[in-house]
Design an enzyme around this catalytic site. Structure first.
Site, PDB file in Angstrom:
ATOM      1  N   LEU A 289     -26.889  -8.211  -1.380  1.00  0.00           N
ATOM      2  CA  LEU A 289     -28.195  -7.557  -1.198  1.00  0.00           C
ATOM      3  C   LEU A 289     -28.930  -7.393  -2.514  1.00  0.00           C
ATOM      4  O   LEU A 289     -30.143  -7.195  -2.528  1.00  0.00           O
ATOM      5  CB  LEU A 289     -28.006  -6.172  -0.568  1.00  0.00           C
ATOM      6  CG  LEU A 289     -27.730  -6.110   0.927  1.00  0.00           C
ATOM      7  CD1 LEU A 289     -27.347  -4.683   1.325  1.00  0.00           C
ATOM      8  CD2 LEU A 289     -28.958  -6.558   1.719  1.00  0.00           C
ATOM      9  N   GLY A 290     -28.196  -7.453  -3.612  1.00  0.00           N
ATOM     10  CA  GLY A 290     -28.819  -7.236  -4.907  1.00  0.00           C
ATOM     11  C   GLY A 290     -29.012  -5.761  -5.206  1.00  0.00           C
ATOM     12  O   GLY A 290     -30.068  -5.354  -5.703  1.00  0.00           O
ATOM     13  N   ILE A 291     -27.997  -4.963  -4.886  1.00  0.00           N
ATOM     14  CA  ILE A 291     -28.084  -3.527  -5.140  1.00  0.00           C
ATOM     15  C   ILE A 291     -26.792  -3.016  -5.767  1.00  0.00           C
ATOM     16  O   ILE A 291     -25.747  -3.658  -5.687  1.00  0.00           O
ATOM     17  CB  ILE A 291     -28.338  -2.719  -3.854  1.00  0.00           C
ATOM     18  CG1 ILE A 291     -27.103  -2.791  -2.930  1.00  0.00           C
ATOM     19  CG2 ILE A 291     -29.586  -3.191  -3.131  1.00  0.00           C
ATOM     20  CD1 ILE A 291     -27.083  -1.755  -1.833  1.00  0.00           C
TER      21      ILE A 291
ATOM     22  N   ASP B 145     -10.565 -11.923  -6.079  1.00  0.00           N
ATOM     23  CA  ASP B 145      -9.177 -11.713  -6.499  1.00  0.00           C
ATOM     24  C   ASP B 145      -8.476 -13.017  -6.834  1.00  0.00           C
ATOM     25  O   ASP B 145      -7.337 -13.257  -6.419  1.00  0.00           O
ATOM     26  CB  ASP B 145      -8.388 -10.931  -5.453  1.00  0.00           C
ATOM     27  CG  ASP B 145      -7.154 -10.262  -6.066  1.00  0.00           C
ATOM     28  OD1 ASP B 145      -6.912 -10.458  -7.272  1.00  0.00           O
ATOM     29  OD2 ASP B 145      -6.441  -9.554  -5.337  1.00  0.00           O
TER      30      ASP B 145
ATOM     31  N   HIS C 255      -5.684  -9.704  -9.780  1.00  0.00           N
ATOM     32  CA  HIS C 255      -4.972  -8.453 -10.037  1.00  0.00           C
ATOM     33  C   HIS C 255      -3.605  -8.687 -10.681  1.00  0.00           C
ATOM     34  O   HIS C 255      -3.007  -7.756 -11.216  1.00  0.00           O
ATOM     35  CB  HIS C 255      -4.851  -7.621  -8.752  1.00  0.00           C
ATOM     36  CG  HIS C 255      -3.819  -8.074  -7.774  1.00  0.00           C
ATOM     37  ND1 HIS C 255      -4.127  -8.802  -6.646  1.00  0.00           N
ATOM     38  CD2 HIS C 255      -2.475  -7.896  -7.733  1.00  0.00           C
ATOM     39  CE1 HIS C 255      -3.013  -9.033  -5.961  1.00  0.00           C
ATOM     40  NE2 HIS C 255      -2.006  -8.505  -6.592  1.00  0.00           N
TER      41      HIS C 255
ATOM     42  N   GLY D 275       5.230  -8.758  -6.247  1.00  0.00           N
ATOM     43  CA  GLY D 275       5.609  -9.920  -7.051  1.00  0.00           C
ATOM     44  C   GLY D 275       5.263 -11.236  -6.387  1.00  0.00           C
ATOM     45  O   GLY D 275       5.180 -12.274  -7.039  1.00  0.00           O
ATOM     46  N   ASN D 276       5.050 -11.216  -5.056  1.00  0.00           N
ATOM     47  CA  ASN D 276       4.628 -12.430  -4.341  1.00  0.00           C
ATOM     48  C   ASN D 276       3.168 -12.778  -4.618  1.00  0.00           C
ATOM     49  O   ASN D 276       2.745 -13.921  -4.407  1.00  0.00           O
ATOM     50  CB  ASN D 276       4.792 -12.264  -2.829  1.00  0.00           C
ATOM     51  CG  ASN D 276       6.155 -12.681  -2.324  1.00  0.00           C
ATOM     52  OD1 ASN D 276       6.867 -11.890  -1.738  1.00  0.00           O
ATOM     53  ND2 ASN D 276       6.529 -13.933  -2.569  1.00  0.00           N
ATOM     54  N   SER D 277       2.382 -11.806  -5.056  1.00  0.00           N
ATOM     55  CA  SER D 277       0.961 -12.042  -5.302  1.00  0.00           C
ATOM     56  C   SER D 277       0.748 -13.246  -6.201  1.00  0.00           C
ATOM     57  O   SER D 277       1.374 -13.367  -7.257  1.00  0.00           O
ATOM     58  CB  SER D 277       0.318 -10.820  -5.968  1.00  0.00           C
ATOM     59  OG  SER D 277       0.078  -9.799  -5.046  1.00  0.00           O
TER      60      SER D 277
END
Length: 350
Positions: free
Chosen positions: A264-266, A119, A88, A200-202
């Site tokens: 699950l593949g959905i 992420d 992000h 900003g720490n992300s």
């Protein structure tokens, strides 16, 4: 002025306050008490020295990332110029300006690959400077509650900032908010920390006193009872074990080839019940080769339970799957034409 990015989650549970009092035992004599008083400053000095040594060792490996209209942080992953950060933080950008802890002229970098499902992302400096220092990544599985940690990054654009706290909890499964351009990842085994994490720490570094990165700060909690302002002392970091798994694949293959995440593949969507409250996940598309389809689930079925977990929303389904592994077999409860049914599903990989 550029805006700083960080994810926030909502804390709905009430928080209890606790007062922690530290003390020491003695025989009760005046001499014993005086000896204890003299020892305390020395212990404080030792801890202060440990902090300063860790900061000196690790901070040069933490960078500020300018992604056009936002700022975030990153950690130098190797001496070839690869920098790991949050997906992000990079958003939809392909090129970036990176400022090192020395504050010298910004360097240019390009996106290697982004993996929004966890992420995480890796960018690469176009011309890595000589002496570029890679951080040491530790084993996050050894992180313990109460362990002292430091969070390093660029909160509010203030580069090379350091905050201190402890590991408050381990093994948290946290869902990010869904925003424009971001799917709202559900991430398992996150580290919860009391170290202050601000916008900003992300993408920065959560570091132990051995100078090892054990997590990437990613989320800050918010409290709706306080107008969605930050809930002090509740932040979350992606564990270094997952960071290394994803980053190594991106650097080697340019993409994630083995996520280790169950699916699950959905394709599904949250549905509401008669009381207009979330009541399950309707299957919009059951992929032909997916685990759900192979077990007999079809488009239109409404999933209400996975294993022992009740499913009411897409988020709750993602959180239930976060605790599973590809190849695991689990019972899925679903509703078809008003009738409740069950099926054993062999989970695939995201």
């Amino acid at each position: 002025m550029n805006a700083s990015r960080i994810r926030a989650i909502t804390v709905t549970a009430s928080l209890a306050s606790a007062l922690l009092v530290a003390g020491c035992s003695s025989s009760g004599s005046g001499d014993s008490g005086e000896s204890t008083t003299q020892a305390a400053p020395m212990a404080e000095s030792d801890l202060e020295g440990a902090y300063q040594q860790v900061i000196e060792d690790v901070l040069p490996s933490v960078v500020q990332i300018d992604a056009s209209d936002s700022l975030g942080s990153g950690v130098v992953y190797d001496d070839k110029g690869h920098v790991v950060t949050n997906a992000h933080v990079v958003g939809k950008e392909q090129t970036f300006k990176v400022t090192t802890a020395t504050g010298e002229q910004a360097l240019t970098a390009k996106l290697v690959a982004s993996y929004p499902e966890q992420d995480l992302a890796v960018i690469k400096l176009d011309n890595p400077p000589s002496g570029l220092k890679a951080a040491k990544f530790g084993d996050s599985t050894k992180a313990e509650v109460g362990q002292i940690v430091l969070a390093m990054g660029s909160p509010l654009g203030l580069s090379s900032s350091v905050t201190q706290g402890i590991v408050s909890a381990t093994g948290r499964t946290v869902s990010e908010p869904r925003t424009e351009g971001a799917p709202g990842a559900t991430i398992a085994n996150m580290l919860q920390t009391s170290a202050a994490i601000n916008p900003g720490n992300s993408g920065g570094a959560l570091v132990n006193l051995d100078g090892q990165v054990i997590g990437i700060p990613t989320l800050a909690a918010t409290d709706p009872q306080m107008g969605d302002s930050a809930a002090p002392g509740i932040g979350f970091a992606i564990p270094s074990s997952m960071v290394k798994t994803i980053a190594d694949q991106i650097i080697k293959d340019g993409r994630v080839t083995d996520s280790g995440r169950a699916a699950l593949g959905i394709t599904g969507r949250t549905v509401l019940g008669d009381n207009y409250r979330p009541a399950g996940v309707a299957i919009v598309d059951a992929q032909k080769d997916g685990g759900a389809a192979k077990a007999g689930l079809e488009d239109g079925d409404i999933i209400t339970k996975l294993g022992n977990s009740d499913i009411t929303t897409i988020t709750s389904l993602s959180e239930a799957l976060a605790g599973e592994k590809p190849g695991d077999k689990t019972q899925v409860t679903y509703v078809r034409d008003g009738s409740e049914k069950t099926a054993e599903v062999t989970l695939g990989e995201m």
